[in-house]
Design a protein around this motif. Structure first.
Motif, short mmCIF file in Angstrom:
data_model
loop_
_atom_site.label_atom_id
_atom_site.label_comp_id
_atom_site.label_asym_id
_atom_site.label_seq_id
_atom_site.Cartn_x
_atom_site.Cartn_y
_atom_site.Cartn_z
N VAL A 199 -4.91 -2.02 -0.67
CA VAL A 199 -3.97 -3.12 -0.39
C VAL A 199 -3.98 -3.51 1.08
N ASN A 200 -5.06 -3.20 1.79
CA ASN A 200 -5.21 -3.56 3.20
C ASN A 200 -4.05 -2.96 4.01
N TYR A 201 -3.28 -3.78 4.73
CA TYR A 201 -2.14 -3.28 5.51
C TYR A 201 -0.85 -3.23 4.69
N ALA A 202 -0.93 -3.60 3.44
CA ALA A 202 0.24 -3.61 2.55
C ALA A 202 1.34 -4.54 3.03
N ASP A 205 1.81 -10.68 2.40
CA ASP A 205 0.67 -11.57 2.15
C ASP A 205 -0.45 -10.84 1.41
N ASP A 206 -0.66 -9.58 1.74
CA ASP A 206 -1.68 -8.80 1.05
C ASP A 206 -1.35 -8.64 -0.43
N PHE A 207 -0.09 -8.33 -0.72
CA PHE A 207 0.30 -8.15 -2.12
C PHE A 207 0.28 -9.48 -2.88
N ILE A 230 2.51 -3.82 9.99
CA ILE A 230 3.93 -3.82 9.68
C ILE A 230 4.46 -2.38 9.66
N TYR A 231 5.77 -2.26 9.60
CA TYR A 231 6.45 -0.97 9.53
C TYR A 231 6.06 -0.26 8.23
N ARG A 232 5.81 1.05 8.33
CA ARG A 232 5.35 1.81 7.16
C ARG A 232 6.41 1.81 6.04
N GLY A 233 7.68 1.76 6.39
CA GLY A 233 8.72 1.70 5.37
C GLY A 233 8.63 0.43 4.55
N ASP A 234 8.22 -0.68 5.18
CA ASP A 234 8.04 -1.92 4.44
C ASP A 234 6.81 -1.85 3.54
N LYS A 235 5.80 -1.11 3.95
CA LYS A 235 4.64 -0.89 3.08
C LYS A 235 5.08 -0.19 1.80
N ALA A 236 5.89 0.86 1.95
CA ALA A 236 6.36 1.61 0.78
C ALA A 236 7.25 0.75 -0.11
N HIS A 237 8.14 -0.02 0.52
CA HIS A 237 9.04 -0.89 -0.25
C HIS A 237 8.25 -1.91 -1.06
N SER A 675 14.71 -17.82 7.53
CA SER A 675 13.35 -17.62 7.04
C SER A 675 13.33 -16.75 5.78
N ASP A 676 14.16 -15.69 5.78
CA ASP A 676 14.23 -14.83 4.61
C ASP A 676 14.75 -15.58 3.40
N ALA A 677 15.78 -16.41 3.62
CA ALA A 677 16.35 -17.17 2.50
C ALA A 677 15.34 -18.17 1.95
N ILE A 678 14.59 -18.82 2.83
CA ILE A 678 13.58 -19.77 2.39
C ILE A 678 12.46 -19.05 1.64
N PHE A 679 12.03 -17.91 2.18
CA PHE A 679 10.97 -17.14 1.51
C PHE A 679 11.40 -16.74 0.11
N SER A 680 12.64 -16.28 -0.04
CA SER A 680 13.13 -15.89 -1.37
C SER A 680 13.18 -17.08 -2.31
N ALA A 681 13.58 -18.24 -1.78
CA ALA A 681 13.65 -19.43 -2.63
C ALA A 681 12.26 -19.91 -3.04
N LEU A 682 11.28 -19.68 -2.16
CA LEU A 682 9.91 -20.11 -2.47
C LEU A 682 9.17 -19.13 -3.38
N HIS A 683 9.64 -17.87 -3.42
CA HIS A 683 8.98 -16.84 -4.23
C HIS A 683 10.00 -16.21 -5.17
N PRO A 684 10.50 -16.99 -6.13
CA PRO A 684 11.51 -16.45 -7.05
C PRO A 684 10.91 -15.41 -7.99
N THR A 685 11.77 -14.58 -8.52
CA THR A 685 11.38 -13.59 -9.53
C THR A 685 12.26 -13.79 -10.74
#
Length: 812
Positions: A199-202, A205-207, A230-237, A675-685
């Protein structure tokens, strides 16, 4: 405390120097930035309140501010006196003493170092020294049942076993029984078996590339990622979010031992079986006591609830060296990796292990969590003009192993600076503002020691911080100087740097961004520093001089040396970057940011006027104490304008301009909440649909911040009464907190109006805000009032309201 109440240093009792007799309002700092960089300076300022009646007295002699010291009967500037006081020999000895043994947080050795520092600062003559302890949850490897990472064939036989019990010792001292086994703190415990995916740097964008561009299903796969980006904790998350059953993180030679560099012990780069330890904790501070101090008797969440909320991963995570990683990466036999995913291993970089390859990876993590006592050391020299205003200098003490670079290159310098401050005190010197030195504990786990200290004192320390200057790593090489700072501090840092003999060299020394090759490994030790990092310790000395002089400038100049023009320029650049990235997206949603653009333009103009006022005040030797305090309060409140008490949506960070990205805790984002709110709106689940109303709420907070910023810079100091500094917060997410210059003397009138009103809570809130703006002479348009009512209703009911859509359409 009194002498007869003092307790032993050992144990859970809080220890206070017997010299302390004055209660001090400590300065606020948000959790201390612990990034492993060569030099980090951060500014976290609070809203200052003018205490007492208006004063008409003048400042009198500049000597009261401590710019000079009498040495040998001659008065000399402290800024030049210090030049021959910080000694390379002392710094070298400090570092050697600090790194004799491993001193992970919660260990007896790290407690002993805290006791040593406490004793030294008391002996140096500090006015107040405290050893403050907290009981926090830490994570450790299981020495009786080490973690395991294996490669097995189809019949279950082991093909390869990674070096998970111990890094290979390469120099004397590394083969120490107290060296922590390779582990990632707060990893999920348990085992996983499965095929691999690279997964490269995890990063996010990689995922997204793997799941969207390649349409891969990662569920059940053991992913392997390289450290960095990025922070290793974010890789795990992210690995857990995308369905991976486990995560292996390795240090790729492209990043930590590139071709042409010598590896340790013959050079500075990472050897094949060296590896990076580190924490995976997402929230800062003790994971069980979020937003409250970890004192005896406080309520603690269960660890399972922290895991369920995403604070720690549930999947097993294990770090390895590139000497081990090559065996697992060689199992990938399908889908060629993009060029920017290719590292320095001697394998063909591929992404997917196909079904034709029947080998499987097996990971078993046996880490455990345990409540341990940690110790912060806090030393204070009181100021003689404004003792309630503080300049704080900080560094963490704990290390994953020996920590010669991270963090004890900074600790060694801090200790030499403490000695110099003690020498100044023997000569009768005091700064104008108080100077506080902090040795933090458990930073490596997630900024725990500093966070708990702030959480315990936040109600009284918030108003009084002038600046916080943090140095985790003073030297990690000689190729460049790396500084991160709030824009208000740019000029004072430039001034200090010009007075320090800092030089950089072009060499074969390799650093990955702000990291160094042996980061968090057993090889980060005194041998590495004295042979490769800074053998002469002159870079340590130069950095110490810069750190010391920055503090002196902030503590001894009456008008704070902040430059609002730099803040305005930085906001312009941030806004331009944001519009470039998200302007079209917002326009497609009929969202307007014209109000922010207009307010920003006004602030740029106002900042120049404000700067001219500051220069006039700085040259006025007869300026009154009250006028000086008002000017400095305004400067400090510039930064405060963008702080929202409730924090960014779903996060603990409170600053809407300067905060880490939600998918990379090591890096700041442009308008992070928005930015976080926009990202979430652009990538819904399926579970989280797009929510543009959330974008609207964060945008409102930004608008409020820019509004306050403009009126802070515009207001004329002489027109403000002391009553303008009374604390008075509104009800709307902190978006329209009291603007500086608002006279709140008629609060009783407002309360009477509210008691007579039979309107809704939203009407009450709007009435409060209307009165504040009326008192300041600022018109509050009807659309804004309607918007505010709907926002309150939205907060209360969770339902969107009509005027939010109007707001997004650009009515305001």
């Amino acid at each position: 405390m009194e002498n007869d109440e003092e307790k032993s240093l050992v144990g859970s009792t809080r220890v206070h120097s017997p010299k302390a007799r004055v209660h001090l309002l400590y300065a606020t700092i948000a959790a201390v930035s612990g990034f492993a960089i060569a030099f980090v300076i951060g500014l976290l300022v609070g809203k200052a309140a003018f205490r007492g009646a208006a004063s008409t007295s003048t400042l009198g002699s500049q000597a009261a501010w401590g710019a000079n010291v009498v040495d040998g009967g001659t008065s000399v500037p402290v800024l030049s006196w210090i030049d021959d006081q910080l000694l390379t020999t002392n710094i070298r000895n400090n570092l050697q003493s600090l790194t004799v043994l491993p001193h992970i947080a919660g260990s007896p050795q790290n407690m002993k170092l805290a006791q040593d520092i406490y004793t030294q600062w008391v002996n140096y003559g500090f006015d107040d020294v405290q050893l403050v302890n907290y009981s926090v949850l830490l994570s450790y490897p299981n020495t009786s049942n080490p973690n395991v990472l294996l490669l097995k064939n189809a019949t279950g036989d082991t093909i390869y076993s990674a070096h998970t019990a111990q890094e290979t010792p390469l120099t004397p001292g590394e083969n120490d029984s107290t060296v922590a086994m390779p582990f990632n703190a707060y990893s999920g415990s348990g085992s996983a078996t499965g095929r691999l995916v690279y997964v490269n740097y995890a990063t996010i964008d990689d995922f997204l590339y793997l799941t969207t561009n390649l349409s891969l299903n990662l569920t059940g796969r053991i992913c392997i990622a390289r450290y960095g980006a990025i922070y290793r904790g974010d890789k795990a998350h992210l690995a857990q979010t995308y369905g991976c059953s486990a995560l292996i993180i390795y240090s790729d030679p492209e990043d930590y031992a590139p071709s042409g560099t010598l590896v340790y012990p013959n050079g500075p780069s990472l050897p094949p079986y060296g590896l990076q330890r580190g924490s995976l904790l997402e929230p800062e501070g003790d994971p069980l006591t979020n937003l409250v101090p970890s004192l005896d008797g406080v309520f603690r969440e269960s660890y399972s609830s922290v895991m369920a909320s995403g604070g720690v991963p549930s999947i097993p995570v294990q770090p390895v060296g590139y000497g081990d990683a090559v065996y697992f990466m060689s199992q990938l036999d399908n889908i060629t990796a993009p060029n920017d995913w290719i590292g320095g291993l001697n394998v063909s970089y591929r992404i997917w292990q196909s079904e034709n390859n029947t080998n499987q990876a097996f990971i078993q993590v046996n880490n455990y969590q345990e409540q341990r006592t940690i110790y912060d050391v806090i030393g204070t020299i009181y100021g003689q003009v404004e003792p309630d205003q503080m300049v704080i200098l900080g560094n963490h003490r704990d290390a994953w192993v020996f920590g010669a670079v991270d963090p004890n290159s900074g600790t060694a310098v801090l200790q030499e600076m403490a000695r110099a401050f003690g020498t100044l005190r023997t000569k009768g010197w005091r700064p104008g503002r108080s100077i506080v030195l902090c040795s933090w504990d458990a930073e490596e786990y997630g900024l725990i020691g500093s966070t708990e200290w702030v959480e315990e004192r936040q109600k009284v320390i918030g108003p009084n911080t002038v600046a916080y200057i943090n140095v985790d790593i003073s030297v990690a090489g000689s190729t460049y100087l790396s500084i991160g700072a709030n824009p208000l501090l740019y000029q004072v840092i430039y001034s200090a740097a010009k007075m320090a003999p800092i030089t950089t060299t072009t060499s074969t020394f390799h650093q990955t961004g702000d990291y160094y090759d042996v980061y968090h490994s057993v090889h980060d030790n005194f041998y590495w520093m004295s042979n490769f990092g800074d053998p002469s310790f002159t870079h340590h000395q130069a950095l110490g001089l810069m750190w010391f002089k920055t503090a002196i400038l902030l503590a001894t100049i009456p008008v704070l040396p902040y430059d609002p023009r730099d803040y305005a320029i930085s906001l312009q650049n941030i806004f331009a970057s944001f519009v470039q990235q998200y302007g079209a997206v917002l326009q497609n949603q009929n969202i307007s940011v014209e109000y922010i653009a207009d307010e920003l333009e006004q602030f740029v103009t106002a900042s120049v006027t404000f700067w001219n006022q500051l220069q006039t005040a700085a040259s006025n030797t007869s300026i009154s104490e009250r006028a000086l305090r008002i000017l400095n309060n305004k400067l400090m409140n510039l930064e405060r304008a963008f702080i929202i008490p409730e924090g960014l949506p779903g996060r603990q960070f409170k600053h809407v301009i300067f905060a880490p990205s939600s998918v990379n805790s090591y890096a700041s984002a442009t308008f992070p909440g928005l930015s976080d709110a926009i990202f979430s709106a652009l990538h819904p689940t399926p579970s989280v649909p797009p929510d543009w109303d959330e974008v609207a709420l964060v945008l409102l907070c930004l608008c409020g911040g820019f509004c306050k910023l403009v009126h802070l810079a515009r207001s004329t100091p002489t027109s403000l009464s002391s009553k303008a500094f009374s604390p008075f917060d509104d009800d709307i997410h902190g978006a329209f907190n009291q603007c500086m210059g608002v006279d709140t003397s008629n609060i009783a009138w407002e309360q009477a109006q509210l008691s007579q009103s039979r309107g809704t809570a939203a009407d009450h809130s709007v009435l409060r805000i209307q009165h504040l703006f009326d008192a300041a002479g600022i018109p509050l348009p009807t659309p804004i009032c309607s918007l505010l009512r709907d926002v309150v209703n939205l907060l209360a009911t969770g339902k969107a309201a009509p005027s939010i859509s109007k707001f997004l359409a650009g009515v305001v």
